[in-house]
Motif scaffolding. Structure first.
Motif, PDB file in Angstrom:
ATOM      1  N   MET A  20      51.675  51.732  54.066  1.00 51.90           N
ATOM      2  CA  MET A  20      51.815  53.019  54.445  1.00 51.90           C
ATOM      3  C   MET A  20      52.089  52.890  56.099  1.00 51.90           C
ATOM      4  O   MET A  20      52.479  53.818  56.801  1.00 51.90           O
ATOM      5  CB  MET A  20      50.854  54.195  54.099  1.00 51.90           C
ATOM      6  N   ASP A  21      51.324  51.784  56.524  1.00 52.43           N
ATOM      7  CA  ASP A  21      51.547  51.513  58.081  1.00 52.43           C
ATOM      8  C   ASP A  21      52.491  50.572  58.448  1.00 52.43           C
ATOM      9  O   ASP A  21      52.780  50.248  59.631  1.00 52.43           O
ATOM     10  CB  ASP A  21      50.228  50.858  58.492  1.00 52.43           C
ATOM     11  N   GLY A  22      53.175  50.156  57.490  1.00 57.74           N
ATOM     12  CA  GLY A  22      54.667  49.405  57.770  1.00 57.74           C
ATOM     13  C   GLY A  22      54.749  48.018  57.201  1.00 57.74           C
ATOM     14  O   GLY A  22      55.795  47.359  57.105  1.00 57.74           O
ATOM     15  N   ARG A  23      53.758  47.422  56.631  1.00 59.26           N
ATOM     16  CA  ARG A  23      53.813  45.873  55.911  1.00 59.26           C
ATOM     17  C   ARG A  23      54.847  46.232  54.596  1.00 59.26           C
ATOM     18  O   ARG A  23      54.879  47.287  54.078  1.00 59.26           O
ATOM     19  CB  ARG A  23      52.455  45.549  55.627  1.00 59.26           C
ATOM     20  N   PRO A  24      55.288  45.294  54.174  1.00 58.39           N
ATOM     21  CA  PRO A  24      56.233  45.331  52.863  1.00 58.39           C
ATOM     22  C   PRO A  24      55.516  45.202  51.837  1.00 58.39           C
ATOM     23  O   PRO A  24      54.264  44.965  51.748  1.00 58.39           O
ATOM     24  CB  PRO A  24      57.195  44.046  53.207  1.00 58.39           C
ATOM     25  N   VAL A  25      55.970  45.912  50.799  1.00 54.29           N
ATOM     26  CA  VAL A  25      55.406  46.188  49.445  1.00 54.29           C
ATOM     27  C   VAL A  25      55.989  44.715  48.778  1.00 54.29           C
ATOM     28  O   VAL A  25      57.143  44.313  48.664  1.00 54.29           O
ATOM     29  CB  VAL A  25      56.046  47.208  48.696  1.00 54.29           C
ATOM     30  N   LEU A  26      54.866  43.822  48.668  1.00 53.78           N
ATOM     31  CA  LEU A  26      55.115  42.607  47.662  1.00 53.78           C
ATOM     32  C   LEU A  26      54.482  42.657  46.209  1.00 53.78           C
ATOM     33  O   LEU A  26      54.967  41.823  45.375  1.00 53.78           O
ATOM     34  CB  LEU A  26      54.569  41.589  48.525  1.00 53.78           C
TER      35      LEU A  26
END
Length: 92
Positions: A20-26
């Motif tokens: 939600m803070d911008g890291r990618p969904v992996l």
């Protein structure tokens, strides 16, 4: 984009705070028991970092999740980085 997931946009899902803070969904999980979804950053999951948010909040931030919208319940998908292919696995 029209909504293509099997749950409505306002249905709650689990999301890592980091995505939600911008890291990618992996990592994506589509649970068999209740058809709910979880969207994670691929690191060791810490329940203290879990948020309950509307699915649309995650998909709006990560429109590339359309690639896994057809993931069957009881399956998970992982990838090594954003833009890489998803590996889909049936959960045991």
């Amino acid at each position: 984009m029209s909504w293509i997931f099997d749950q409505a946009p306002n249905v709650a899902c689990i999301a890592d705070r980091s995505i939600m803070d911008g890291r990618p969904v992996l990592t994506v999980a589509h649970y068999e028991d209740d058809h709910s979804w979880a969207f994670l950053d691929g690191s060791l999951f810490d329940p203290a970092d879990a948020l309950v948010v509307a699915m649309s909040e995650v998909v709006d931030r990560h429109p590339d999740l359309a690639e896994v919208a057809d993931l069957p319940s009881g399956w998970s998908a992982t990838r090594i980085a954003k833009g890489q292919p998803w590996l889909r696995l049936k959960d045991e």
